[in-house]
Write a protein that holds these residues in place. Structure first.
Motif, short mmCIF file in Angstrom:
data_model
loop_
_atom_site.label_atom_id
_atom_site.label_comp_id
_atom_site.label_asym_id
_atom_site.label_seq_id
_atom_site.Cartn_x
_atom_site.Cartn_y
_atom_site.Cartn_z
N ASP A 11 -2.62 -39.47 -24.22
CA ASP A 11 -3.95 -39.38 -24.82
C ASP A 11 -5.00 -40.08 -23.95
N TYR A 12 -4.89 -41.41 -23.81
CA TYR A 12 -5.92 -42.13 -23.07
C TYR A 12 -5.91 -41.76 -21.60
N ARG A 13 -4.72 -41.50 -21.05
CA ARG A 13 -4.62 -41.14 -19.63
C ARG A 13 -4.08 -39.71 -19.50
N GLY A 14 -4.66 -38.81 -20.28
CA GLY A 14 -4.17 -37.43 -20.28
C GLY A 14 -4.36 -36.72 -18.96
N TYR A 15 -5.43 -37.03 -18.24
CA TYR A 15 -5.66 -36.39 -16.95
C TYR A 15 -4.51 -36.66 -15.98
N ASP A 16 -4.07 -37.92 -15.97
CA ASP A 16 -2.97 -38.32 -15.08
C ASP A 16 -1.75 -37.45 -15.34
N THR A 17 -1.41 -37.31 -16.64
CA THR A 17 -0.20 -36.58 -16.97
C THR A 17 -0.35 -35.11 -16.65
N LEU A 18 -1.56 -34.57 -16.83
CA LEU A 18 -1.80 -33.18 -16.42
C LEU A 18 -1.55 -33.02 -14.93
N GLY A 19 -2.05 -33.99 -14.14
CA GLY A 19 -1.81 -33.93 -12.70
C GLY A 19 -0.34 -34.02 -12.36
N GLU A 20 0.39 -34.90 -13.08
CA GLU A 20 1.83 -35.03 -12.80
C GLU A 20 2.56 -33.73 -13.08
N THR A 21 2.23 -33.11 -14.24
CA THR A 21 2.89 -31.85 -14.58
C THR A 21 2.59 -30.78 -13.54
N THR A 22 1.33 -30.75 -13.08
CA THR A 22 0.97 -29.75 -12.07
C THR A 22 1.71 -30.00 -10.77
N VAL A 23 1.86 -31.28 -10.41
CA VAL A 23 2.59 -31.61 -9.17
C VAL A 23 4.04 -31.14 -9.27
N ILE A 24 4.68 -31.40 -10.44
CA ILE A 24 6.07 -31.00 -10.61
C ILE A 24 6.19 -29.48 -10.52
N PHE A 25 5.25 -28.78 -11.17
CA PHE A 25 5.30 -27.32 -11.13
C PHE A 25 5.10 -26.80 -9.71
N THR A 26 4.16 -27.41 -8.98
CA THR A 26 3.94 -27.00 -7.60
C THR A 26 5.19 -27.22 -6.76
N ALA A 27 5.88 -28.36 -7.00
CA ALA A 27 7.11 -28.63 -6.26
C ALA A 27 8.14 -27.53 -6.52
N GLY A 28 8.26 -27.11 -7.79
CA GLY A 28 9.21 -26.05 -8.11
C GLY A 28 8.86 -24.74 -7.43
N VAL A 29 7.57 -24.39 -7.44
CA VAL A 29 7.15 -23.13 -6.82
C VAL A 29 7.41 -23.18 -5.32
N VAL A 30 7.11 -24.33 -4.69
CA VAL A 30 7.31 -24.45 -3.24
C VAL A 30 8.79 -24.35 -2.90
N CYS A 31 9.65 -25.02 -3.72
CA CYS A 31 11.09 -24.91 -3.50
C CYS A 31 11.53 -23.46 -3.54
N MET A 32 11.04 -22.73 -4.54
CA MET A 32 11.44 -21.32 -4.67
C MET A 32 10.98 -20.52 -3.46
N ILE A 33 9.73 -20.75 -3.04
CA ILE A 33 9.19 -19.97 -1.91
C ILE A 33 9.96 -20.27 -0.63
N LEU A 34 10.22 -21.58 -0.37
CA LEU A 34 10.87 -21.96 0.89
C LEU A 34 12.32 -21.52 0.92
N LEU A 35 13.03 -21.66 -0.21
CA LEU A 35 14.48 -21.44 -0.19
C LEU A 35 14.87 -20.00 -0.49
N SER A 36 13.97 -19.21 -1.03
CA SER A 36 14.36 -17.84 -1.36
C SER A 36 14.07 -16.88 -0.22
N LYS A 37 13.75 -17.41 0.96
CA LYS A 37 13.52 -16.55 2.12
C LYS A 37 14.87 -16.01 2.58
N THR A 38 15.02 -14.72 2.59
CA THR A 38 16.31 -14.15 2.95
C THR A 38 16.49 -14.16 4.47
N ILE A 39 17.69 -14.54 4.88
CA ILE A 39 18.01 -14.60 6.30
C ILE A 39 18.76 -13.33 6.66
N LYS A 40 18.21 -12.56 7.57
CA LYS A 40 18.85 -11.30 7.93
C LYS A 40 19.61 -11.47 9.25
#
Lengths: 145, 92
Positions: B61-90
């Motif tokens: 509540d009082y520091r809601g912005y912080d937690t929003l930023g944390e959640t966004t950072v975690i989500f970005t980390a997940g998206v980046v992991c998916m993008i980097l690791l799902s590159k198929t090696i031919k």
């Protein structure tokens, strides 16, 4: 790459334990107002249960029930719930994330802030849960899958 | 080049250690942390948010912005992991 941990004891133990881990995760989420806990912890516990199933039952079985793409979509939904709660407060005429402005006039102000915290924690829970399962799926998949 | 980077990191470490001596002692009553917002949270958090757990009230509540930023950072980390690791090696 780990395909599956072939052991009947681990398999049965995880099958019996996972429902209780799910329940405990929900308890940590909804009781976070009164005891240590909250969205981050509950999401980590829930993701641990799913990852346990992925390791014991194998990916072929568990990916049909809960595909990796759904995990990331759940994470996105969590972030959207969080931001949406803030935007609802914004459009109700107050500051971003000021839960006292949530449009629930029959709830007292302290109760509205209580509910706002709960919505936000649910968003965090979905976000952490989805992202942790998604990262596990990314690093444990076949190279040419 | 490596030695320049090492020197910069070393100087910064010394600087942080020097700053550390200026911090108020742990648990001091007159420090800014215990005179500014902490008493307000301890006195008003339960009445204002109906939440006995002050940590949850401050986090969401009082520091809601912080937690929003944390959640966004975690989500970005997940998206980046998916993008980097799902590159198929031919095979070549």
């Amino acid at each position: 790459m780990i395909k599956r941990y072939l052991d009947i004891i681990a398999e049965l133990a995880s099958i019996i334990m996972v429902p209780f881990i799910f329940l405990f995760a929900l308890y940590v989420l909804f009781f976070g107002h009164h005891s240590p806990g909250g969205g981050f912890q509950a999401g980590a516990i829930m993701a641990a249960a799913v990852i346990l199933l992925r390791m014991t039952l194998g990916r072929e079985v568990t990916r049909k029930k809960f595909p990796p793409r759904a995990a990331l979509i759940l994470g996105a939904i969590g972030v959207i719930i969080y931001t949406g709660t803030g935007l609802v407060c914004l459009f109700a005429g107050s500051n971003f994330l000021d839960y006292a402005a949530l449009p629930l006039p029959w709830v007292p102000e302290a109760g509205r802030r209580y509910l706002g915290i709960l919505f936000v924690e649910i968003g965090v829970f979905l976000g952490v849960f989805g992202v942790m399962v998604s990262i596990f799926d990314s690093i444990s998949r076949e190279p040419l899958e | 080049m490596k030695w320049v980077a090492l020197a910069i990191v070393g100087l910064f470490t010394l600087f942080m250690i020097y700053i550390e001596f200026g911090m108020p002692p742990y648990g001091e009553i007159d420090s800014p942390a215990s005179t500014h917002v902490s008493p307000y949270y301890i006195e008003n958090a339960e009445g204002e948010t109906d939440t006995p757990n002050i940590v949850t009230a401050v986090l969401a509540d009082y520091r809601g912005y912080d937690t929003l930023g944390e959640t966004t950072v975690i989500f970005t980390a997940g998206v980046v992991c998916m993008i980097l690791l799902s590159k198929t090696i031919k095979d070549d």
